[in-house]
Structures are given as structure tokens and as C-alpha cells.
Design a protein around this motif. Structure first.
Motif, PDB file in Angstrom:
ATOM      1  N   ASN A   1       1.583  17.740 -14.067  1.00  0.00           N
ATOM      2  CA  ASN A   1       2.173  16.775 -13.144  1.00  0.00           C
ATOM      3  C   ASN A   1       3.002  17.507 -12.095  1.00  0.00           C
ATOM      4  OD1 ASN A   1       1.093  14.447 -14.279  1.00  0.00           O
ATOM      5  ND2 ASN A   1       2.781  14.218 -15.721  1.00  0.00           N
ATOM      6  N   PHE A   2       2.841  17.093 -10.844  1.00  0.00           N
ATOM      7  CA  PHE A   2       3.577  17.698  -9.741  1.00  0.00           C
ATOM      8  C   PHE A   2       4.415  16.646  -9.037  1.00  0.00           C
ATOM      9  CE2 PHE A   2       0.335  20.763 -10.581  1.00  0.00           C
ATOM     10  CZ  PHE A   2       0.916  21.981 -10.247  1.00  0.00           C
ATOM     11  N   LYS A   3       5.661  17.006  -8.760  1.00  0.00           N
ATOM     12  CA  LYS A   3       6.528  16.124  -7.998  1.00  0.00           C
ATOM     13  C   LYS A   3       6.008  16.047  -6.563  1.00  0.00           C
ATOM     14  CE  LYS A   3       9.399  15.308 -11.350  1.00  0.00           C
ATOM     15  NZ  LYS A   3       9.429  13.963 -11.981  1.00  0.00           N
ATOM     16  N   VAL A   4       5.928  14.833  -6.042  1.00  0.00           N
ATOM     17  CA  VAL A   4       5.439  14.636  -4.677  1.00  0.00           C
ATOM     18  C   VAL A   4       6.356  13.659  -3.947  1.00  0.00           C
ATOM     19  CG1 VAL A   4       3.029  15.091  -5.272  1.00  0.00           C
ATOM     20  CG2 VAL A   4       3.891  12.743  -5.347  1.00  0.00           C
ATOM     21  N   SER A   5       6.191  13.618  -2.645  1.00  0.00           N
ATOM     22  CA  SER A   5       6.925  12.684  -1.793  1.00  0.00           C
ATOM     23  C   SER A   5       6.096  12.478  -0.532  1.00  0.00           C
ATOM     24  CB  SER A   5       8.298  13.254  -1.431  1.00  0.00           C
ATOM     25  OG  SER A   5       8.143  14.357  -0.549  1.00  0.00           O
ATOM     26  N   ARG A   6       6.600  11.687   0.396  1.00  0.00           N
ATOM     27  CA  ARG A   6       5.862  11.473   1.639  1.00  0.00           C
ATOM     28  C   ARG A   6       5.940  12.691   2.556  1.00  0.00           C
ATOM     29  NH1 ARG A   6       6.692   6.486   3.949  1.00  0.00           N
ATOM     30  NH2 ARG A   6       5.774   7.326   5.850  1.00  0.00           N
TER      31      ARG A   6
ATOM     32  N   GLU B   1      -3.264   3.866   3.139  1.00  0.00           N
ATOM     33  CA  GLU B   1      -2.328   4.563   2.261  1.00  0.00           C
ATOM     34  C   GLU B   1      -2.145   6.008   2.709  1.00  0.00           C
ATOM     35  OE1 GLU B   1      -2.990   4.160  -1.924  1.00  0.00           O
ATOM     36  OE2 GLU B   1      -3.699   2.095  -1.697  1.00  0.00           O
ATOM     37  N   VAL B   2      -3.233   6.621   3.164  1.00  0.00           N
ATOM     38  CA  VAL B   2      -3.167   7.988   3.672  1.00  0.00           C
ATOM     39  C   VAL B   2      -2.557   8.004   5.072  1.00  0.00           C
ATOM     40  CG1 VAL B   2      -4.521  10.018   4.315  1.00  0.00           C
ATOM     41  CG2 VAL B   2      -5.158   8.678   2.290  1.00  0.00           C
ATOM     42  N   ARG B   3      -3.062   7.146   5.925  1.00  0.00           N
ATOM     43  CA  ARG B   3      -2.645   7.139   7.329  1.00  0.00           C
ATOM     44  C   ARG B   3      -1.162   6.830   7.494  1.00  0.00           C
ATOM     45  NH1 ARG B   3      -5.785   3.264   8.756  1.00  0.00           N
ATOM     46  NH2 ARG B   3      -4.222   1.616   8.963  1.00  0.00           N
ATOM     47  N   ASN B   4      -0.641   5.940   6.678  1.00  0.00           N
ATOM     48  CA  ASN B   4       0.739   5.482   6.863  1.00  0.00           C
ATOM     49  C   ASN B   4       1.754   6.183   5.978  1.00  0.00           C
ATOM     50  OD1 ASN B   4      -0.224   3.618   8.718  1.00  0.00           O
ATOM     51  ND2 ASN B   4      -0.340   1.951   7.232  1.00  0.00           N
TER      52      ASN B   4
ATOM     53  N   ARG C   1       0.786  -1.236   0.000  1.00  0.00           N
ATOM     54  CA  ARG C   1       0.000   0.000   0.000  1.00  0.00           C
ATOM     55  C   ARG C   1       0.814   1.279   0.000  1.00  0.00           C
ATOM     56  NH1 ARG C   1      -5.119  -1.992   0.831  1.00  0.00           N
ATOM     57  NH2 ARG C   1      -5.779  -0.165  -0.340  1.00  0.00           N
ATOM     58  N   VAL C   2       2.049   1.225  -0.490  1.00  0.00           N
ATOM     59  CA  VAL C   2       2.751   2.480  -0.767  1.00  0.00           C
ATOM     60  C   VAL C   2       2.053   3.133  -1.962  1.00  0.00           C
ATOM     61  CG1 VAL C   2       4.931   3.547  -1.448  1.00  0.00           C
ATOM     62  CG2 VAL C   2       4.944   1.560   0.078  1.00  0.00           C
ATOM     63  N   PRO C   3       1.645   4.403  -1.865  1.00  0.00           N
ATOM     64  CA  PRO C   3       0.893   5.030  -2.956  1.00  0.00           C
ATOM     65  C   PRO C   3       1.666   5.054  -4.278  1.00  0.00           C
ATOM     66  CG  PRO C   3       0.759   6.348  -0.961  1.00  0.00           C
ATOM     67  CD  PRO C   3       1.795   5.300  -0.700  1.00  0.00           C
ATOM     68  N   VAL C   4       0.938   4.908  -5.376  1.00  0.00           N
ATOM     69  CA  VAL C   4       1.557   4.965  -6.705  1.00  0.00           C
ATOM     70  C   VAL C   4       2.331   6.268  -6.879  1.00  0.00           C
ATOM     71  CG1 VAL C   4       1.085   5.109  -9.181  1.00  0.00           C
ATOM     72  CG2 VAL C   4      -0.117   3.425  -7.782  1.00  0.00           C
ATOM     73  N   SER C   5       1.756   7.363  -6.410  1.00  0.00           N
ATOM     74  CA  SER C   5       2.416   8.667  -6.578  1.00  0.00           C
ATOM     75  C   SER C   5       3.781   8.693  -5.917  1.00  0.00           C
ATOM     76  CB  SER C   5       1.540   9.782  -6.002  1.00  0.00           C
ATOM     77  OG  SER C   5       1.272   9.527  -4.625  1.00  0.00           O
ATOM     78  N   HIS C   6       3.937   8.013  -4.782  1.00  0.00           N
ATOM     79  CA  HIS C   6       5.227   7.979  -4.109  1.00  0.00           C
ATOM     80  C   HIS C   6       6.209   7.075  -4.839  1.00  0.00           C
ATOM     81  CE1 HIS C   6       3.397   9.332   0.015  1.00  0.00           C
ATOM     82  NE2 HIS C   6       3.184  10.189  -0.967  1.00  0.00           N
ATOM     83  N   LEU C   7       5.693   6.058  -5.504  1.00  0.00           N
ATOM     84  CA  LEU C   7       6.561   5.145  -6.240  1.00  0.00           C
ATOM     85  C   LEU C   7       7.077   5.763  -7.535  1.00  0.00           C
ATOM     86  CD1 LEU C   7       4.567   1.828  -5.702  1.00  0.00           C
ATOM     87  CD2 LEU C   7       6.665   2.556  -4.549  1.00  0.00           C
ATOM     88  N   ILE C   8       6.249   6.576  -8.178  1.00  0.00           N
ATOM     89  CA  ILE C   8       6.688   7.200  -9.426  1.00  0.00           C
ATOM     90  C   ILE C   8       7.132   8.650  -9.226  1.00  0.00           C
ATOM     91  CG2 ILE C   8       5.177   5.682 -10.749  1.00  0.00           C
ATOM     92  CD1 ILE C   8       3.326   8.043 -11.254  1.00  0.00           C
TER      93      ILE C   8
END
Length: 269
Positions: free
Chosen positions: A76-81, A190-193, A60-67
Motif C-alpha cells: 500500500n502506498f500513501k497517495v494524494s491529489r 476522476e482522472v481529469r479533475n 467522483r472523488v477517487p477512493v484512493s484520495h478518500l482513504i
């Protein structure tokens, strides 16, 4: 097919879509071209990268964090945890902001920069200030401002709400942390963690951010200026009362595409 089955077994929503996006990322091609790749054409190093990505998605690591990115309002915006993922419902706030002209915008809690960068990209003669208490968020927002060509018009700085804010603005926007602390355990894992607590909750009843914003807004909102705030679906009446008590007028509520209360608008006197 095997990857999709793994994700489905792990309880991931839209497993086929996620598998396709992650394969495109592993192969470093556009997702729209993924159907052109036959399984036998996948090089061993791509297959290894893909397997690792699928394994992370299955926990359950979000797709956005993986890519490393997430789409928002056509960009498109760069994101991280370190930042909240920009979400489609926040586009309701952007649409409201763009419905009238503005020249100077303040974004309280800039996060990834998705809202401020989008507004400046859509209104080329506007300038803006974005603040966040999180230094990593400020760095992420600054990178997105550079990527979308608005860095010269965006002042991004660390601030605890209005503590490092000067000047007047004809538009003030915010997507603040509005989830009550006792609601955190019920969030999707996915949100909580994987998303920062600072961006999710005020540690109290979920209304603390609106109280802080209302307390400082009078010193920075130009006469007749607009305030546009994202809210949780059950918070409209409470946020309306907070804004009216602060002397704001013409308070209205907008719904998102799912029909839920999502944005509160108000004007300065």
C-alpha cells in the motif's frame, strides 16, 4: 445497500466494492471484516463519516484520495491529489525491471514513489535516485520510502529531468506524463479533475517527456544498461524511433495484461 444505490445512481463503477471499502475506512477496520458489521451496530459517528465519504465518492472523488492510499505490487502506498495514482498496468514496468539484476536505479518523475520504492524493496542490495519537478511529489515519495523501509537507499530530490542528476545507472525507469494535451478533455472525470496535470500531460503531443529523457540519457546510462519507459497504448512506434535516434539499441515493446502496448525497453550501447 443505500450507499451502493447512491453510488450506482451517480454512475460510479463497482459501487458495491467502493461502498464496502469506504465503510471499512469510516469504521477503521480491515475491509475483509466489513461483513461482520451489522447495520444496527454502526455508531452514529461512523455513520456520519461514512455518509460524507459516500457523498464525496458520488461526485467522483477517487477512493484512493478518500482513504489516502492505493495498492501497488502487493504494497500500500500513501497517495494524494499531488501525485498520480499508481495503477496495475505500471506493474508491467516493474516486472520488466525485476527480470534482470541491477544495482543502481534512476526513476525519472518519481510521483508517489511506487515504482522506485517497489524496486528497492524487491532488490535489497540496490540503491536508487528518484527525481520529480513537483516538491509535493518528492515529499510523498519520501514518506512512502520511509514507510516501506527503503529510505536509506533512496535519494529523492527535486529536478527538471536530468538537471539535478549526477552519476551513472544500470537501470533507468520512468512513467512520464504521456497524454497529449488535446486528449485531456476526453479523460475520465476522476482522472481529469483529481490527478495532477503535471503527471498526466506534457502540454503538447504527449511525446515531449520521451524526447527530454532521450536527450539526457547518454550521460547517465551505464554501458549495456537498461531503459524502461511506460507509454500510452498508441505510442510504441514513436517512442521506439526517439530512443533509436538517441543511440539506444535492442528496443522492444511489452504489453500489459489487457494486451495493450505499455512498456518500451532499450539498452545502452
Amino acid at each position: 445497500v443505500a450507499a451502493t444505490a447512491r453510488l450506482r445512481a451517480a454512475g460510479v463503477n463497482n459501487p458495491a466494492r467502493d461502498a464496502r471499502i469506504l465503510l471499512a475506512h469510516a469504521a477503521r477496520i480491515e475491509a475483509s471484516r466489513i461483513t461482520l458489521i451489522a447495520p444496527e451496530d454502526i455508531a452514529p459517528e461512523i455513520a456520519e463519516r461514512y455518509d460524507k465519504l459516500i457523498s464525496l465518492r458520488a461526485i467522483r472523488v477517487p477512493v484512493s484520495h478518500l482513504i489516502g492510499e492505493r495498492a501497488f505490487y502487493g504494497r500500500n502506498f500513501k497517495v494524494s491529489r499531488d501525485v498520480l495514482d499508481p495503477r496495475p498496468e505500471t506493474e508491467t514496468l516493474v516486472e520488466a525491471a525485476l527480470s534482470e539484476p541491477f544495482t543502481r536505479v534512476l526513476d525519472l518523475g518519481i510521483g508517489s514513489g511506487a515504482v522506485l520504492v517497489t524496486l528497492l524493496a524487491e532488490v535489497p542490495d540496490a540503491t536508487g535516485l528518484g527525481i520529480d519537478i513537483s516538491e509535493p511529489a518528492c515529499l510523498q515519495a519520501s514518506a512512502n520510502a520511509v514507510m516501506h523501509g527503503v529510505a536509506e537507499r533512496a535519494d529523492i530530490r527535486g529536478s527538471d529531468w536530468f538537471s539535478n542528476v549526477e552519476g551513472w545507472f544500470d537501470l533507468i525507469v520512468s512513467n512520464p506524463p504521456y497524454i497529449a494535451q488535446d486528449e485531456i478533455p476526453g479523460l475520465d472525470e476522476e482522472v481529469r479533475n483529481h490527478e495532477p496535470d503535471l503527471a498526466l500531460t506534457d502540454g503538447g503531443d504527449g511525446l515531449g517527456s520521451y524526447r527530454a529523457i532521450s536527450a539526457g540519457i547518454g550521460e547517465h546510462l551505464a554501458p549495456g544498461g537498461r531503459v524502461i519507459l511506460e507509454i500510452g497504448p498508441t505510442q510504441a512506434d514513436a517512442v521506439r524511433a526517439i530512443l533509436e535516434e538517441a543511440g539506444l539499441c535492442d528496443v522492444t515493446v511489452l504489453r500489459d495484461l489487457d494486451g495493450r502496448d505499455r512498456v518500451v525497453l532499450a539498452r545502452g550501447a
